[in-house]
Design a protein around this motif. Sequence first.
Motif, PDB file in Angstrom:
ATOM      1  N   ASN A 127      -7.663   4.431  -4.648  1.00 51.74           N
ATOM      2  CA  ASN A 127      -8.212   3.470  -3.681  1.00 51.74           C
ATOM      3  C   ASN A 127      -8.557   2.135  -4.336  1.00 51.74           C
ATOM      4  O   ASN A 127      -9.607   1.550  -4.083  1.00 51.74           O
ATOM      5  CB  ASN A 127      -9.442   4.049  -2.969  1.00 51.74           C
ATOM      6  CG  ASN A 127      -9.148   5.377  -2.299  1.00 51.74           C
ATOM      7  OD1 ASN A 127      -7.990   5.743  -2.121  1.00 51.74           O
ATOM      8  ND2 ASN A 127     -10.182   6.103  -1.944  1.00 51.74           N
ATOM      9  N   GLN A 128      -7.651   1.658  -5.217  1.00 56.67           N
ATOM     10  CA  GLN A 128      -7.850   0.408  -5.923  1.00 56.67           C
ATOM     11  C   GLN A 128      -6.783  -0.608  -5.508  1.00 56.67           C
ATOM     12  O   GLN A 128      -5.655  -0.253  -5.163  1.00 56.67           O
ATOM     13  CB  GLN A 128      -7.745   0.621  -7.435  1.00 56.67           C
ATOM     14  CG  GLN A 128      -8.804   1.552  -8.006  1.00 56.67           C
ATOM     15  CD  GLN A 128     -10.120   0.845  -8.216  1.00 56.67           C
ATOM     16  OE1 GLN A 128     -10.180  -0.209  -8.842  1.00 56.67           O
ATOM     17  NE2 GLN A 128     -11.183   1.422  -7.703  1.00 56.67           N
TER      18      GLN A 128
ATOM     19  N   VAL B  10       0.854  -1.195   0.000  1.00 58.29           N
ATOM     20  CA  VAL B  10       0.000   0.000   0.000  1.00 58.29           C
ATOM     21  C   VAL B  10       0.881   1.233   0.000  1.00 58.29           C
ATOM     22  O   VAL B  10       1.850   1.319   0.764  1.00 58.29           O
ATOM     23  CB  VAL B  10      -0.945   0.017   1.218  1.00 58.29           C
ATOM     24  CG1 VAL B  10      -1.835   1.256   1.191  1.00 58.29           C
ATOM     25  CG2 VAL B  10      -1.810  -1.240   1.259  1.00 58.29           C
ATOM     26  N   THR B  11       0.535   2.204  -0.849  1.00 57.32           N
ATOM     27  CA  THR B  11       1.287   3.462  -0.923  1.00 57.32           C
ATOM     28  C   THR B  11       0.359   4.587  -1.339  1.00 57.32           C
ATOM     29  O   THR B  11      -0.795   4.353  -1.730  1.00 57.32           O
ATOM     30  CB  THR B  11       2.463   3.331  -1.911  1.00 57.32           C
ATOM     31  OG1 THR B  11       3.318   4.477  -1.793  1.00 57.32           O
ATOM     32  CG2 THR B  11       1.958   3.230  -3.341  1.00 57.32           C
ATOM     33  N   ASP B  12       0.850   5.836  -1.266  1.00 58.76           N
ATOM     34  CA  ASP B  12       0.045   6.995  -1.646  1.00 58.76           C
ATOM     35  C   ASP B  12      -0.258   6.982  -3.137  1.00 58.76           C
ATOM     36  O   ASP B  12       0.565   6.546  -3.950  1.00 58.76           O
ATOM     37  CB  ASP B  12       0.788   8.297  -1.301  1.00 58.76           C
ATOM     38  CG  ASP B  12       1.074   8.401   0.186  1.00 58.76           C
ATOM     39  OD1 ASP B  12       0.264   7.905   0.977  1.00 58.76           O
ATOM     40  OD2 ASP B  12       2.119   8.982   0.549  1.00 58.76           O
ATOM     41  N   ALA B  13      -1.432   7.480  -3.505  1.00 60.57           N
ATOM     42  CA  ALA B  13      -1.841   7.534  -4.909  1.00 60.57           C
ATOM     43  C   ALA B  13      -1.324   8.801  -5.569  1.00 60.57           C
ATOM     44  O   ALA B  13      -1.117   9.828  -4.916  1.00 60.57           O
ATOM     45  CB  ALA B  13      -3.354   7.474  -5.020  1.00 60.57           C
ATOM     46  N   GLU B  14      -1.117   8.713  -6.878  1.00 60.65           N
ATOM     47  CA  GLU B  14      -0.762   9.866  -7.690  1.00 60.65           C
ATOM     48  C   GLU B  14      -1.783  10.020  -8.810  1.00 60.65           C
ATOM     49  O   GLU B  14      -2.510   9.081  -9.142  1.00 60.65           O
ATOM     50  CB  GLU B  14       0.648   9.703  -8.274  1.00 60.65           C
ATOM     51  CG  GLU B  14       1.735   9.624  -7.218  1.00 60.65           C
ATOM     52  CD  GLU B  14       3.139   9.600  -7.819  1.00 60.65           C
ATOM     53  OE1 GLU B  14       3.298  10.097  -8.962  1.00 60.65           O
ATOM     54  OE2 GLU B  14       4.051   9.088  -7.160  1.00 60.65           O
ATOM     55  N   ASP B  15      -1.826  11.203  -9.430  1.00 62.51           N
ATOM     56  CA  ASP B  15      -2.853  11.500 -10.428  1.00 62.51           C
ATOM     57  C   ASP B  15      -2.797  10.558 -11.623  1.00 62.51           C
ATOM     58  O   ASP B  15      -3.822  10.184 -12.183  1.00 62.51           O
ATOM     59  CB  ASP B  15      -2.720  12.952 -10.902  1.00 62.51           C
ATOM     60  CG  ASP B  15      -3.076  13.943  -9.797  1.00 62.51           C
ATOM     61  OD1 ASP B  15      -3.774  13.533  -8.852  1.00 62.51           O
ATOM     62  OD2 ASP B  15      -2.651  15.109  -9.887  1.00 62.51           O
TER      63      ASP B  15
ATOM     64  N   VAL C 260     -10.506   9.681   3.792  1.00 63.43           N
ATOM     65  CA  VAL C 260      -9.301   8.863   3.872  1.00 63.43           C
ATOM     66  C   VAL C 260      -8.311   9.305   2.796  1.00 63.43           C
ATOM     67  O   VAL C 260      -8.702   9.714   1.698  1.00 63.43           O
ATOM     68  CB  VAL C 260      -9.656   7.366   3.695  1.00 63.43           C
ATOM     69  CG1 VAL C 260     -10.164   7.089   2.294  1.00 63.43           C
ATOM     70  CG2 VAL C 260      -8.450   6.489   4.008  1.00 63.43           C
ATOM     71  N   ASN C 261      -7.035   9.290   3.131  1.00 64.01           N
ATOM     72  CA  ASN C 261      -6.016   9.651   2.149  1.00 64.01           C
ATOM     73  C   ASN C 261      -6.055   8.672   0.977  1.00 64.01           C
ATOM     74  O   ASN C 261      -6.135   7.461   1.166  1.00 64.01           O
ATOM     75  CB  ASN C 261      -4.619   9.623   2.782  1.00 64.01           C
ATOM     76  CG  ASN C 261      -4.423  10.755   3.771  1.00 64.01           C
ATOM     77  OD1 ASN C 261      -5.090  11.791   3.692  1.00 64.01           O
ATOM     78  ND2 ASN C 261      -3.516  10.560   4.707  1.00 64.01           N
ATOM     79  N   GLN C 262      -5.988   9.198  -0.238  1.00 66.07           N
ATOM     80  CA  GLN C 262      -6.059   8.338  -1.415  1.00 66.07           C
ATOM     81  C   GLN C 262      -4.810   7.470  -1.508  1.00 66.07           C
ATOM     82  O   GLN C 262      -3.698   7.916  -1.249  1.00 66.07           O
ATOM     83  CB  GLN C 262      -6.216   9.191  -2.676  1.00 66.07           C
ATOM     84  CG  GLN C 262      -7.556   9.899  -2.749  1.00 66.07           C
ATOM     85  CD  GLN C 262      -7.768  10.603  -4.069  1.00 66.07           C
ATOM     86  OE1 GLN C 262      -6.830  10.825  -4.829  1.00 66.07           O
ATOM     87  NE2 GLN C 262      -9.007  10.965  -4.366  1.00 66.07           N
ATOM     88  N   PHE C 263      -5.026   6.219  -1.905  1.00 65.53           N
ATOM     89  CA  PHE C 263      -3.942   5.249  -1.932  1.00 65.53           C
ATOM     90  C   PHE C 263      -4.082   4.356  -3.155  1.00 65.53           C
ATOM     91  O   PHE C 263      -5.088   4.357  -3.861  1.00 65.53           O
ATOM     92  CB  PHE C 263      -3.980   4.381  -0.659  1.00 65.53           C
ATOM     93  CG  PHE C 263      -5.206   3.520  -0.565  1.00 65.53           C
ATOM     94  CD1 PHE C 263      -5.258   2.257  -1.152  1.00 65.53           C
ATOM     95  CD2 PHE C 263      -6.337   3.983   0.096  1.00 65.53           C
ATOM     96  CE1 PHE C 263      -6.393   1.470  -1.076  1.00 65.53           C
ATOM     97  CE2 PHE C 263      -7.485   3.202   0.171  1.00 65.53           C
ATOM     98  CZ  PHE C 263      -7.512   1.944  -0.427  1.00 65.53           C
ATOM     99  N   GLN C 264      -3.029   3.562  -3.394  1.00 65.45           N
ATOM    100  CA  GLN C 264      -3.069   2.471  -4.364  1.00 65.45           C
ATOM    101  C   GLN C 264      -2.474   1.252  -3.675  1.00 65.45           C
ATOM    102  O   GLN C 264      -1.543   1.368  -2.878  1.00 65.45           O
ATOM    103  CB  GLN C 264      -2.276   2.799  -5.634  1.00 65.45           C
ATOM    104  CG  GLN C 264      -2.826   3.964  -6.443  1.00 65.45           C
ATOM    105  CD  GLN C 264      -4.180   3.683  -7.076  1.00 65.45           C
ATOM    106  OE1 GLN C 264      -4.723   2.583  -6.940  1.00 65.45           O
ATOM    107  NE2 GLN C 264      -4.734   4.660  -7.758  1.00 65.45           N
TER     108      GLN C 264
END
Length: 715
Positions: free
Chosen positions: A479-480, A468-473, A503-507
């Motif tokens: 959140n997938q 799990v890590t932070d999402a980028e554009d 919630v902070n967006q993640f991938q």
Amino acid sequence: MEAGEEFGPWLARQLKIAGKTQAELAEELGLTRAAVSAWITRRSVPRPTVMVEIAKALGTDLGTVHTRTTDTQAGLPVTWYHRPGYRDGGRDGGNAAAFAFDADVQVLARETCQNSLDERLVENGRPVRVRYTIHELTGEKLEAFRAAVLWDELQPHYLAVSESAADQKVGRVVDAGVRDMFEKGRLILLRVDDYNASGLTGDDYDDGKFAAVVRRQLESLKSGSGAGGSYGLGKATLWATSALGMVLINSTLSVPHEGRTERRVIGRLELPWRVVDGDQFAGPAWLGRPDPEKPNAEVVRSWWADEETVDRLHLTRDSDEPGTSFLIVGAHDVASLAPEKTDAAADEDGDGSVDDGTRDIKVMHKRLVEALGRDFWAAMTGGGSKLPLLETSVRTLRNGEVVVEEETVDPGDKQPSRTRALRAFFEGTTVDRLTQAGQVALRTVPLRLPLSGGRRGTLGTHQGVLLVTDAEDKDGAPNQVHSLRGNRMTIRKAGVSGLPLGVNQFQAVLLVGHAAGDSAPFAEEAEEFLRAAEPPEHDRWGQTEELTLRWSHSAHHRITRLTTEVNAAVKDLVVRPKSAGSQESAKVRKKLTVQRKAAPAKRAAGPTLPELDGLEAEIGADGEWKITAEVKLPRAEELPVMSPVVLLDVRSGSRPRLDWAELSAVEGCEIENGTLRFTPRARRAVFQGSTDVTSHPVRSEYTRLVLELRAGTGE
């Protein structure tokens, strides 16, 4: 220079091609038949001076006789062989396997890249390189190509299809493809080349990769549980993408066949049943050299083409590295040709101008790059001691001139967050908790593998890896969770249910099977189990016929439980704990109600009933309520059947009852006709469901949800 075939077998085949006997050749050479027989049986080879005479007798040059890397051009010429109609009067309206896929270059990219990954030569450790070339032909270039594929021989067959099969899907597609070529004066070729792959090895007819791809349908010779394909359907996308039903093939073999490896060429045509000049034809046809060993030499086989021939067929490969080139003739992509495409979509150069002559191929180029980056980012990612498994690129030409420069797909550009997560796993730089931007958190999640053959119990627990890590554009939808196994092709893409607001967006990335590491417990067994749980599209894990036959009808519950474990682990990593009195918690509590009946002063005699003990819910993309409910089970040998009933809370009057669109068991229970049957001796059960939006009297956003657990059928 490539090592040629042994002289004896080569000469024997050339005599068959030329229609000559050993005795006839001996007479022309002024030698005995015994001398020629000795060459054929490899007991001796002719002297150099005799080689000159052999070349003259076979109608070829001395170099061909010396190198023996190609057949002579004497005798039977390359032609099309059309399979005769069935004697019992049966008719085929086309290749059924091709109907499993749409004419979509993104589907083509997914299936062909998966096949190339499965055929990668692993001994050298290098990735398989897959290159897509879109090439539009017009004018003289088009005429030259039509001559090379012997169009005059094929035209009566296409005309027959247009006249007799116009009311069938294949007939309509083929008729449109022919009209597009002649009315617009153009033809789009789409070539798929792979390098550092096995190539189409094996005999023309016997079991082998060549026969599986070129001669047969629904046959997969993939070896190992880590292979992506298993149905033998993926190759059908090549013909499904051709509006003319035509694919030409040039393969460089990793294992010699008939003493050689380069320029093994054949073509296959897929048409429906037709009548031409009074003769019935079943459907498929092959472009090749007539096989003198077949009756009347009517059936054709692959041939070892010269460089000039493969150039005229647009099949020239970049190197002698093993692999195969598939040329899709008349490539069409429904999305690229869609009428709703705007001028802005066609302006691929971004300069404000629209070139209608190249719009379709530019859109096709863009869609190929998108698909490769979306589905194969993990296979193209390396880090630490792990090398990428795959390299891909796309280029677009028109009459040999560059329209769009070759574009190498960069996974870090297409999927930056997920690529960062996978590299961190390979390099060993993951953390237990996300405390800073750019970090990658790792958790293990259990996949409990069932025993095969319908036996109850667990074979063992495979530990999948969740990143799990932070999402980028650039990642796309946030959140997938992208799930993948050994060949690192994305199999499943899904959101995480029950996330709170803000919630902070993640991938997230889920690695299972060999993707979790070859040393992971039960990695091989997990690969085999999950491969069986994939449909032909290889885009999800769930109930399949193979899973039921090899394991049991409830084996897919193990995958559902894995999903629950993954979602719980993701929430633990990305959701910050909230205080009990926070406004957000109060807002959620107002939305959800677990209905429990007040305990009577005296309980009636009888078994204690299961009761709801927890509920998570969210409103889905289509406005449906999506719930996950937990049931507390009493200690009892037998538990009654219960029915989950979903209602809308109202201020007065009876509560409107909603219909279920879907109910699925997760743990400790089974769903049967909308009721719950609990597993004996289980202490806890979990089920999930989605409501039917058509049964909602008002929008879900304006309602409160009530869930009841009723005995019996729920009435």
